[in-house]
Design a protein around this motif. Structure first.
Motif, PDB file in Angstrom:
ATOM      1  N   GLN A 124      32.781  42.698  31.359  1.00 44.40           N
ATOM      2  CA  GLN A 124      33.674  43.331  30.389  1.00 44.40           C
ATOM      3  C   GLN A 124      35.139  43.047  30.702  1.00 44.40           C
ATOM      4  O   GLN A 124      35.925  42.728  29.796  1.00 44.40           O
ATOM      5  CB  GLN A 124      33.458  44.852  30.377  1.00 44.40           C
ATOM      6  CG  GLN A 124      32.132  45.284  29.793  1.00 44.40           C
ATOM      7  CD  GLN A 124      31.082  45.497  30.860  1.00 44.40           C
ATOM      8  OE1 GLN A 124      31.078  44.790  31.868  1.00 44.40           O
ATOM      9  NE2 GLN A 124      30.185  46.439  30.645  1.00 44.40           N
ATOM     10  N   LEU A 125      35.521  43.177  31.970  1.00 48.20           N
ATOM     11  CA  LEU A 125      36.926  42.996  32.328  1.00 48.20           C
ATOM     12  C   LEU A 125      37.383  41.572  32.033  1.00 48.20           C
ATOM     13  O   LEU A 125      38.452  41.362  31.451  1.00 48.20           O
ATOM     14  CB  LEU A 125      37.152  43.332  33.804  1.00 48.20           C
ATOM     15  CG  LEU A 125      38.580  43.103  34.314  1.00 48.20           C
ATOM     16  CD1 LEU A 125      39.573  43.973  33.550  1.00 48.20           C
ATOM     17  CD2 LEU A 125      38.663  43.384  35.814  1.00 48.20           C
TER      18      LEU A 125
ATOM     19  N   ASP B  75      35.847  42.360  39.729  1.00 45.47           N
ATOM     20  CA  ASP B  75      36.893  43.043  40.492  1.00 45.47           C
ATOM     21  C   ASP B  75      38.290  42.696  39.955  1.00 45.47           C
ATOM     22  O   ASP B  75      38.639  41.517  39.883  1.00 45.47           O
ATOM     23  CB  ASP B  75      36.788  42.620  41.961  1.00 45.47           C
ATOM     24  CG  ASP B  75      37.675  43.428  42.881  1.00 45.47           C
ATOM     25  OD1 ASP B  75      38.618  44.074  42.398  1.00 45.47           O
ATOM     26  OD2 ASP B  75      37.429  43.384  44.107  1.00 45.47           O
ATOM     27  N   PRO B  76      39.102  43.691  39.587  1.00 46.20           N
ATOM     28  CA  PRO B  76      40.473  43.400  39.147  1.00 46.20           C
ATOM     29  C   PRO B  76      41.279  42.640  40.197  1.00 46.20           C
ATOM     30  O   PRO B  76      42.168  41.855  39.845  1.00 46.20           O
ATOM     31  CB  PRO B  76      41.069  44.792  38.905  1.00 46.20           C
ATOM     32  CG  PRO B  76      39.896  45.673  38.653  1.00 46.20           C
ATOM     33  CD  PRO B  76      38.781  45.129  39.496  1.00 46.20           C
ATOM     34  N   ASP B  77      40.970  42.849  41.468  1.00 44.49           N
ATOM     35  CA  ASP B  77      41.692  42.145  42.531  1.00 44.49           C
ATOM     36  C   ASP B  77      41.315  40.678  42.602  1.00 44.49           C
ATOM     37  O   ASP B  77      41.989  39.891  43.273  1.00 44.49           O
ATOM     38  CB  ASP B  77      41.425  42.808  43.888  1.00 44.49           C
ATOM     39  CG  ASP B  77      42.074  44.184  43.994  1.00 44.49           C
ATOM     40  OD1 ASP B  77      43.063  44.423  43.281  1.00 44.49           O
ATOM     41  OD2 ASP B  77      41.577  45.005  44.782  1.00 44.49           O
ATOM     42  N   VAL B  78      40.254  40.288  41.925  1.00 46.18           N
ATOM     43  CA  VAL B  78      39.870  38.880  41.797  1.00 46.18           C
ATOM     44  C   VAL B  78      40.426  38.296  40.505  1.00 46.18           C
ATOM     45  O   VAL B  78      40.993  37.203  40.489  1.00 46.18           O
ATOM     46  CB  VAL B  78      38.338  38.724  41.835  1.00 46.18           C
ATOM     47  CG1 VAL B  78      37.919  37.297  41.480  1.00 46.18           C
ATOM     48  CG2 VAL B  78      37.802  39.095  43.216  1.00 46.18           C
ATOM     49  N   ILE B  79      40.272  39.036  39.417  1.00 49.04           N
ATOM     50  CA  ILE B  79      40.746  38.578  38.108  1.00 49.04           C
ATOM     51  C   ILE B  79      42.264  38.438  38.088  1.00 49.04           C
ATOM     52  O   ILE B  79      42.810  37.484  37.524  1.00 49.04           O
ATOM     53  CB  ILE B  79      40.277  39.539  36.998  1.00 49.04           C
ATOM     54  CG1 ILE B  79      38.764  39.450  36.814  1.00 49.04           C
ATOM     55  CG2 ILE B  79      40.991  39.248  35.678  1.00 49.04           C
ATOM     56  CD1 ILE B  79      38.281  38.157  36.215  1.00 49.04           C
TER      57      ILE B  79
ATOM     58  N   ALA C  40      50.158  43.207  34.185  1.00 52.10           N
ATOM     59  CA  ALA C  40      50.242  43.368  32.729  1.00 52.10           C
ATOM     60  C   ALA C  40      48.912  43.016  32.072  1.00 52.10           C
ATOM     61  O   ALA C  40      48.479  43.682  31.124  1.00 52.10           O
ATOM     62  CB  ALA C  40      51.365  42.498  32.176  1.00 52.10           C
ATOM     63  N   MET C  41      48.265  41.966  32.571  1.00 53.10           N
ATOM     64  CA  MET C  41      46.982  41.562  31.991  1.00 53.10           C
ATOM     65  C   MET C  41      45.912  42.621  32.210  1.00 53.10           C
ATOM     66  O   MET C  41      45.169  42.962  31.283  1.00 53.10           O
ATOM     67  CB  MET C  41      46.521  40.233  32.574  1.00 53.10           C
ATOM     68  CG  MET C  41      45.236  39.707  31.912  1.00 53.10           C
ATOM     69  SD  MET C  41      44.520  38.313  32.786  1.00 53.10           S
ATOM     70  CE  MET C  41      43.862  39.151  34.252  1.00 53.10           C
ATOM     71  N   ILE C  42      45.823  43.156  33.429  1.00 53.29           N
ATOM     72  CA  ILE C  42      44.814  44.177  33.705  1.00 53.29           C
ATOM     73  C   ILE C  42      45.058  45.404  32.847  1.00 53.29           C
ATOM     74  O   ILE C  42      44.124  45.984  32.271  1.00 53.29           O
ATOM     75  CB  ILE C  42      44.797  44.543  35.197  1.00 53.29           C
ATOM     76  CG1 ILE C  42      44.408  43.329  36.051  1.00 53.29           C
ATOM     77  CG2 ILE C  42      43.849  45.709  35.454  1.00 53.29           C
ATOM     78  CD1 ILE C  42      43.040  42.764  35.767  1.00 53.29           C
TER      79      ILE C  42
END
Length: 201
Positions: free
Chosen positions: A89-90, A127-131, A144-146
């Motif tokens: 989803q992310l 993981d947001p820390d990967v994306i 900003a993207m997250i």
């Protein structure tokens, strides 16, 4: 230039990844552009009654073997991720945000970075820390993207996009529609090319 080709995919789909490495070059040979559409197969499975390939008896074992064989056959870098499949989803929402704010070309660049991170480097793209660093790597502000990917507007857009895809008959990854003709699977790319070449098949 002729009508654009619609390319539907889930970031957790190996065949979607393989297709992502070929679709632009294939389209360009016939003076076509490509519209990239991220999907969530888990949502579509609620309509089709499907399930992730690795979870299916016999078929799952075959699929794992075929992923590696197909990659070797086509000369595509591939390493089976440790966490497979995983929720995307992310990644899907992040791509939509990039497309909305930075344009389709940058969104495709981001999508390719996500696919490479997952299927070559084995990164956990849930993981947001990967994306986030993937965005930084192509000149997009990660924070900003997250934030954008988690906005109500982008979540709603993804839901609407998936509903629209299902309404067009899309049920898997990759799924390509060219001039109204549907093609499901990376193994249909020869047929897709024949169709683009002659306008019929």
């Amino acid at each position: 230039m002729s009508q654009a080709i619609d390319f539907y995919f889930d970031f957790s789909s190996p065949y979607g990844y393989f297709a992502s490495t070929q679709i632009e070059q294939l389209a360009a040979r016939y003076d076509r552009t490509v519209k990239w559409h991220p999907l969530l197969l888990g949502v579509i499975f609620k309509t089709t009654g499907g399930a992730p390939l690795p979870s299916l008896p016999l078929k799952g074992d075959y699929a794992l073997r075929d992923f590696e064989r197909s990659a070797r056959f086509h000369g595509i870098p591939y390493t089976r991720p440790e966490l497979f499949p995983l929720p995307t989803q992310l990644a899907a929402r992040a791509m939509l945000w990039v497309a909305q704010t930075r344009g389709d070309a940058k969104a495709v660049e981001f999508a390719k970075a996500v696919f490479h991170a997952y299927f070559v480097e084995g990164a956990k793209i849930i993981d947001p820390d990967v994306i986030g660093p993937l965005a930084d790597g192509i000149g997009i502000d990660a924070a900003a993207m997250i934030d954008g990917a988690n906005s109500a507007e982008i979540k709603e857009r993804l839901r609407n996009d998936i509903e629209a895809a299902v309404a067009r008959g899309v049920f898997g990854s990759p799924f390509v529609i060219a001039d109204g003709e549907p093609f499901w699977g990376f193994d249909r790319f020869d047929q897709l090319e024949a169709f683009l070449k002659s306008g019929k098949i």
